[in-house]
Design a protein around this motif. Structure first.
Motif, short mmCIF file in Angstrom:
data_model
loop_
_atom_site.label_atom_id
_atom_site.label_comp_id
_atom_site.label_asym_id
_atom_site.label_seq_id
_atom_site.Cartn_x
_atom_site.Cartn_y
_atom_site.Cartn_z
N MET A 30 24.89 47.74 17.29
CA MET A 30 25.03 46.30 17.54
C MET A 30 24.52 46.17 19.21
O MET A 30 25.02 45.05 19.47
CB MET A 30 26.50 45.87 17.25
CG MET A 30 27.64 46.67 17.71
SD MET A 30 28.12 46.19 19.44
CE MET A 30 27.92 44.33 19.42
N PHE A 85 31.25 52.89 14.21
CA PHE A 85 32.23 52.10 14.74
C PHE A 85 32.70 52.65 15.88
O PHE A 85 32.54 52.12 17.24
CB PHE A 85 33.34 51.81 13.83
CG PHE A 85 34.15 50.55 14.27
CD1 PHE A 85 34.11 49.50 14.06
CD2 PHE A 85 35.42 51.10 14.93
CE1 PHE A 85 34.81 48.51 14.70
CE2 PHE A 85 36.25 50.06 15.40
CZ PHE A 85 35.91 48.66 15.10
N SER A 86 33.14 53.98 15.86
CA SER A 86 33.80 54.78 16.91
C SER A 86 32.87 54.70 18.20
O SER A 86 33.37 54.70 19.37
CB SER A 86 34.41 55.80 16.65
OG SER A 86 35.14 56.44 17.74
N SER A 140 30.48 52.98 18.95
CA SER A 140 29.81 51.60 19.15
C SER A 140 28.60 51.44 19.10
O SER A 140 27.67 50.90 19.94
CB SER A 140 30.07 51.07 20.62
OG SER A 140 31.58 51.33 21.17
N GLY A 200 38.25 53.11 21.70
CA GLY A 200 39.09 52.05 21.42
C GLY A 200 40.03 52.07 20.22
O GLY A 200 40.41 52.97 20.00
N LEU A 201 40.07 50.81 19.42
CA LEU A 201 41.15 50.92 18.43
C LEU A 201 40.63 52.06 17.33
O LEU A 201 41.34 52.63 16.69
CB LEU A 201 41.20 49.50 17.63
CG LEU A 201 41.94 48.54 18.83
CD1 LEU A 201 41.59 47.03 18.02
CD2 LEU A 201 43.28 48.76 19.03
N GLY A 202 39.48 52.17 17.28
CA GLY A 202 38.66 53.01 16.24
C GLY A 202 39.26 54.38 16.45
O GLY A 202 39.40 55.14 15.48
N TYR A 232 38.59 41.97 16.17
CA TYR A 232 38.99 43.11 17.26
C TYR A 232 40.03 42.54 18.06
O TYR A 232 41.12 43.23 18.31
CB TYR A 232 37.74 43.68 17.96
CG TYR A 232 38.06 44.96 18.58
CD1 TYR A 232 37.81 46.19 17.64
CD2 TYR A 232 38.21 45.21 19.76
CE1 TYR A 232 37.93 47.32 18.23
CE2 TYR A 232 38.45 46.48 20.31
CZ TYR A 232 38.10 47.50 19.46
OH TYR A 232 38.36 48.78 20.07
N SER A 234 33.52 51.58 26.18
CA SER A 234 33.12 50.94 24.93
C SER A 234 33.50 51.61 23.68
O SER A 234 34.06 51.32 22.71
CB SER A 234 31.82 50.64 25.06
OG SER A 234 31.20 50.17 23.63
N ALA A 235 33.41 53.05 23.76
CA ALA A 235 33.27 53.99 22.75
C ALA A 235 34.86 54.16 22.29
O ALA A 235 35.29 53.89 21.07
CB ALA A 235 32.61 55.20 22.73
N1 PHE Z 1 33.95 51.70 19.55
C1 PHE Z 1 34.98 50.72 19.58
C2 PHE Z 1 36.19 51.40 19.04
O1 PHE Z 1 36.43 52.36 18.68
C3 PHE Z 1 34.76 49.53 18.92
C4 PHE Z 1 33.36 49.06 19.14
C5 PHE Z 1 32.55 48.84 18.21
C6 PHE Z 1 32.98 48.56 20.32
C7 PHE Z 1 31.27 48.46 18.51
C8 PHE Z 1 31.89 48.05 20.57
C9 PHE Z 1 30.98 47.93 19.56
O2 PHE Z 1 37.41 50.88 18.91
#
Ligand code: PHE
Length: 446
Positions: free
Chosen positions: A226, A220-221, A223, A24-26, A103, A21-22
């Motif tokens: 939310m 964001f990174s 996660s 990702g694109l971020g 996303y 989850s953590a």
């Molecule tokens: N953490 C993910 C990323 O870095 C984005 C994300 C945000 C996923 C919030 C879940 C909740 O790309």
């Protein structure tokens, strides 16, 4: 009526899903870019501080609430806080909805890029290619396909879908990334690339906006804000050691972000493209980098295909967690069956993403609103909740983590430091937020 709650098959499975989850694109899309633009190593230090004092306390708060209540966000907050706190849970679910919608559009681009790398290399005009891929019917199509894959995994359930996929994909991502970093180290531009990436420039972070950006990136990174971590923790057994899990997840997330930079900058410097990084993160990733891959000839094709494959993997495992927040809320709250919930919500989010696939301004406005603002607001709410409202969060954590000593520090971070800081960040976002909201409300689709 109520079935027994699903549970992870193993601790490692949970860790892979949470790291999935953590990461990702971020990580690959924004971290290295922000670092290079804002003081290099100084930004890395700032980011680590942000992770330690703002991110980790909120992460532990989410895990604590989720595992303690064994419910998805809305129900969990109600469980510990009463009726009114359901609102915060609703904010989480709304964030999941909106973030996944755009996303998935970006994820669709990465799938296209991975395929292009594999099939015919990155020749031709990179800017034109990006323009053709980023918006229009093709962008819609790949967004829909990506959403389809995400829905497919979430339909499989916690063990059979989410955990199983994370167990295969996350190690694959680590192997690809480390392989790419090793290869990048052999490139002629490696030393210059590292220097540019990591030169310590205190002046670069001496700026309120940079501080706010670092905080936004950390949320964001990781996660956070939310309910993604909260939801995943609701499938944990009572004896899990939450402080350790938080550290492992945050550590792995940082590691991947950092190593991505060790891939990106040597590649750019080897080909003298550093001046073209430009002023948009998206441009750096989808235009400049493919240009570099193209100039590297055959090797570039392989490297490029692997790089974008890693991105696809990161995006998919993140998207899964975003969808799971919404899906689990319907399962818990309304007693829906998982397949139906996943399908219906998947379709709704897919539709919601179409405007973003047709107009990148809509996409970035959604990112500002949900990916930045909602997460900070959600984090603020959660910090206040666990800091002030929840009766005995320390007791909750202590199940499975008896020896841990620094709880009082955690609680005070949640009570004062995190809210104070997030308020400041929210305040400093007000202009970009207003612009995003007017853009969206004004029908950004002209
Ligand atoms: N953490 C993910 C990323 O870095 C984005 C994300 C945000 C996923 C919030 C879940 C909740 O790309």
């Amino acid at each position: 009526m109520a079935q027994p709650r699903e549970q992870w098959a193993s601790r490692f499975g949970f860790i892979m899903a949470a790291v999935g989850s953590a990461v990702g694109l971020g990580n690959m899309w924004r971290f290295s870019y922000l670092t290079a633009e804002n003081g290099g190593a100084a930004f890395v230090v700032l980011y680590l501080l942000m992770t330690a004092f703002i991110g980790l306390p909120v992460m532990l708060a989410e895990l604590t609430v989720g595992r303690g209540a064994r419910r998805s966000p809305i129900g969990a907050l109600q469980h510990f806080g009463g009726e009114r706190w359901r609102l915060l849970g609703a904010l989480f679910v709304a964030a999941g909805f909106l973030i996944l919608a755009y996303y998935s559009v970006i994820a669709g681009w990465t799938v296209r890029y991975a395929l292009i790398g594999l099939i015919d290399g990155f020749g031709g005009d990179a800017g034109e290619r990006f323009a053709a891929i980023a918006t229009g019917p093709r962008a819609v199509l790949w967004h829909l396909l990506f959403m389809g894959a995400t829905v497919g995994v979430v339909m499989g359930g916690v063990r059979g879908g989410i955990e199983r996929v994370a167990l295969v994909l996350m190690p694959l991502l680590f192997v690809i990334l480390v392989g790419l970093a090793v290869y990048a180290a052999t490139l002629p531009g490696a030393a210059a690339g590292y220097r540019y990436y990591l030169e310590f420039e205190l002046a670069g972070i001496w700026d309120m906006d940079v501080l706010a950006e670092a905080a936004g990136q950390a949320f964001f990174s990781l996660s956070l804000g939310m309910g993604a971590m909260l939801t995943f923790a609701s499938y944990l057994p009572r004896e899990s050691h939450l402080p350790n899990e938080s550290l492992v997840v945050a550590g792995a997330d940082f590691g991947v972000a950092f190593v991505s930079g060790l891939v990106v900058f040597p590649v750019l410097f080897a080909l003298g493209l550093q001046e073209q990084v430009g002023d948009s993160t998206v441009g750096a990733l989808f235009i400049t980098l493919p240009t570099a891959f193209a100039e590297m000839g055959a090797a570039g094709r392989v490297v490029g295909a692997f790089f974008f494959t890693a991105l696809v993997v990161g995006a998919l495992t993140s998207a899964i967690s975003l969808l799971e927040v919404v899906v689990s809320s319907l399962i818990d709250g309304l007693g829906w069956e998982r397949h139906h919930a996943a399908f219906l919500i998947g379709v709704t989010i897919a539709l919601l993403g179409i405007p973003a696939a047709l107009d990148t301004d809509v996409l970035s406005a959604m990112d500002t609103l949900a990916g930045q603002f909602f997460l900070m607001l959600g984090g603020l709410g959660l910090a206040l909740f666990v800091g002030w409202r929840m009766a005995d969060p320390e007791g909750e954590v202590r199940a499975g983590a008896e020896g841990v000593r620094w709880f009082f520090l955690w609680r005070w971070l949640l009570r004062l430091v995190v809210p104070g800081f997030l308020l400041f960040v929210l305040w400093s976002m007000r202009e970009s937020l207003a612009a995003a909201v007017t853009g969206l409300a004004g029908g950004g689709l002209e």
